[in-house]
Design a protein around this motif. Sequence first.
Motif, PDB file in Angstrom:
ATOM      1  N   GLU A  74      46.118 -33.484 -51.046  1.00  0.00           N
ATOM      2  CA  GLU A  74      46.903 -32.345 -51.531  1.00  0.00           C
ATOM      3  C   GLU A  74      46.022 -31.364 -52.287  1.00  0.00           C
ATOM      4  O   GLU A  74      46.149 -30.147 -52.121  1.00  0.00           O
ATOM      5  CB  GLU A  74      48.050 -32.832 -52.414  1.00  0.00           C
ATOM      6  N   LYS A  75      45.111 -31.881 -53.120  1.00  0.00           N
ATOM      7  CA  LYS A  75      44.202 -31.004 -53.870  1.00  0.00           C
ATOM      8  C   LYS A  75      43.274 -30.257 -52.923  1.00  0.00           C
ATOM      9  O   LYS A  75      42.986 -29.080 -53.117  1.00  0.00           O
ATOM     10  CB  LYS A  75      43.385 -31.817 -54.882  1.00  0.00           C
ATOM     11  N   THR A  76      42.801 -30.954 -51.883  1.00  0.00           N
ATOM     12  CA  THR A  76      41.914 -30.319 -50.904  1.00  0.00           C
ATOM     13  C   THR A  76      42.645 -29.210 -50.171  1.00  0.00           C
ATOM     14  O   THR A  76      42.105 -28.109 -49.988  1.00  0.00           O
ATOM     15  CB  THR A  76      41.379 -31.370 -49.914  1.00  0.00           C
ATOM     16  N   GLU A  77      43.880 -29.491 -49.756  1.00  0.00           N
ATOM     17  CA  GLU A  77      44.669 -28.468 -49.070  1.00  0.00           C
ATOM     18  C   GLU A  77      44.931 -27.282 -49.980  1.00  0.00           C
ATOM     19  O   GLU A  77      44.851 -26.129 -49.556  1.00  0.00           O
ATOM     20  CB  GLU A  77      45.991 -29.071 -48.572  1.00  0.00           C
ATOM     21  N   GLU A  78      45.237 -27.552 -51.251  1.00  0.00           N
ATOM     22  CA  GLU A  78      45.465 -26.479 -52.223  1.00  0.00           C
ATOM     23  C   GLU A  78      44.198 -25.642 -52.398  1.00  0.00           C
ATOM     24  O   GLU A  78      44.256 -24.411 -52.431  1.00  0.00           O
ATOM     25  CB  GLU A  78      45.894 -27.089 -53.566  1.00  0.00           C
ATOM     26  N   LEU A  79      43.056 -26.311 -52.488  1.00  0.00           N
ATOM     27  CA  LEU A  79      41.785 -25.609 -52.643  1.00  0.00           C
ATOM     28  C   LEU A  79      41.492 -24.741 -51.415  1.00  0.00           C
ATOM     29  O   LEU A  79      41.099 -23.585 -51.538  1.00  0.00           O
ATOM     30  CB  LEU A  79      40.654 -26.607 -52.880  1.00  0.00           C
ATOM     31  N   LEU A  80      41.705 -25.307 -50.224  1.00  0.00           N
ATOM     32  CA  LEU A  80      41.478 -24.531 -48.996  1.00  0.00           C
ATOM     33  C   LEU A  80      42.382 -23.312 -48.939  1.00  0.00           C
ATOM     34  O   LEU A  80      41.938 -22.214 -48.583  1.00  0.00           O
ATOM     35  CB  LEU A  80      41.699 -25.413 -47.765  1.00  0.00           C
ATOM     36  N   ASN A  81      43.643 -23.488 -49.296  1.00  0.00           N
ATOM     37  CA  ASN A  81      44.566 -22.346 -49.319  1.00  0.00           C
ATOM     38  C   ASN A  81      44.116 -21.299 -50.326  1.00  0.00           C
ATOM     39  O   ASN A  81      44.228 -20.102 -50.075  1.00  0.00           O
ATOM     40  CB  ASN A  81      45.995 -22.803 -49.614  1.00  0.00           C
ATOM     41  N   THR A  82      43.598 -21.758 -51.445  1.00  0.00           N
ATOM     42  CA  THR A  82      43.136 -20.833 -52.484  1.00  0.00           C
ATOM     43  C   THR A  82      41.945 -20.022 -52.006  1.00  0.00           C
ATOM     44  O   THR A  82      41.923 -18.799 -52.160  1.00  0.00           O
ATOM     45  CB  THR A  82      42.758 -21.610 -53.763  1.00  0.00           C
ATOM     46  N   ILE A  83      40.939 -20.683 -51.423  1.00  0.00           N
ATOM     47  CA  ILE A  83      39.732 -19.943 -51.038  1.00  0.00           C
ATOM     48  C   ILE A  83      39.941 -19.121 -49.765  1.00  0.00           C
ATOM     49  O   ILE A  83      39.168 -18.216 -49.474  1.00  0.00           O
ATOM     50  CB  ILE A  83      38.497 -20.862 -50.902  1.00  0.00           C
ATOM     51  N   ARG A  84      41.004 -19.432 -49.018  1.00  0.00           N
ATOM     52  CA  ARG A  84      41.307 -18.645 -47.816  1.00  0.00           C
ATOM     53  C   ARG A  84      42.223 -17.463 -48.109  1.00  0.00           C
ATOM     54  O   ARG A  84      42.530 -16.685 -47.214  1.00  0.00           O
ATOM     55  CB  ARG A  84      41.957 -19.551 -46.764  1.00  0.00           C
ATOM     56  N   ASP A  85      42.668 -17.353 -49.353  1.00  0.00           N
ATOM     57  CA  ASP A  85      43.568 -16.267 -49.741  1.00  0.00           C
ATOM     58  C   ASP A  85      42.924 -14.914 -49.441  1.00  0.00           C
ATOM     59  O   ASP A  85      41.716 -14.735 -49.616  1.00  0.00           O
ATOM     60  CB  ASP A  85      43.872 -16.399 -51.241  1.00  0.00           C
ATOM     61  N   LYS A  86      43.736 -13.935 -49.001  1.00  0.00           N
ATOM     62  CA  LYS A  86      43.203 -12.612 -48.643  1.00  0.00           C
ATOM     63  C   LYS A  86      42.633 -11.868 -49.851  1.00  0.00           C
ATOM     64  O   LYS A  86      41.844 -10.942 -49.690  1.00  0.00           O
ATOM     65  CB  LYS A  86      44.277 -11.773 -47.960  1.00  0.00           C
ATOM     66  N   ASN A  87      43.015 -12.259 -51.068  1.00  0.00           N
ATOM     67  CA  ASN A  87      42.520 -11.591 -52.274  1.00  0.00           C
ATOM     68  C   ASN A  87      41.214 -12.189 -52.793  1.00  0.00           C
ATOM     69  O   ASN A  87      40.731 -11.781 -53.842  1.00  0.00           O
ATOM     70  CB  ASN A  87      43.572 -11.670 -53.389  1.00  0.00           C
TER      71      ASN A  87
END
Length: 197
Positions: A74-87
């Motif tokens: 879950e933390k890895t998925e959250e991190l990936l979503n964070t660094i893939r954010d358009k901002n």
Amino acid sequence: MQNRMAKLGVAKTEPISNKVSWTAYLGWAASLVFMGGLIWLYQQNDQLKLDLEVVSKENNTMEQQIADSQNSLEKTEELLNTIRDKNVTVVALGGQTVSPTSYAKAYWNKVEKKVFIDAQGLPDPPDGFVYQVWSLKLNPLTPTSMGLLEDFVNDENKVFALTNPNESEAFGITLEPAGGSETPTLEQLYTLGVATS
């Protein structure tokens, strides 16, 4: 004399035999076998309880490992979503004179005022030292500490979340004495990268 005894009502007695019947021996043997069986069953029951306790502990350990893996995923998925954010702006930090092979990446979300530092390319700091991350204004050169990369050696993924309310033009990572420094030790500048708009 026998007649006299018969008249008096005295019965003729047989002498007592020293022989014990074989059924008595059989009874004792059966009792001993039964006792032995009970002791064996008691020991087997104790062993089963111990085995059950071991299996229960192993089960609890496995359940904890599964929960930890799930949490890590879950933390890895959250991190990936964070660094893939358009901002998110990605800033590559290259090695400097003190450690030319070092590298890191900063994933800067200006909207959320956060920076994730991927420090996988840094060597483990020596005992008594810690990496410190700096937000830099370039003209004039103005460093502002964003924080320390705490527990670097034990952190498996080497990704650290830091707050960055600054208008950063560059990021740098220096090696500082434990607890960090007020200003960066430029002789110990490991990585540096300029943030492009």
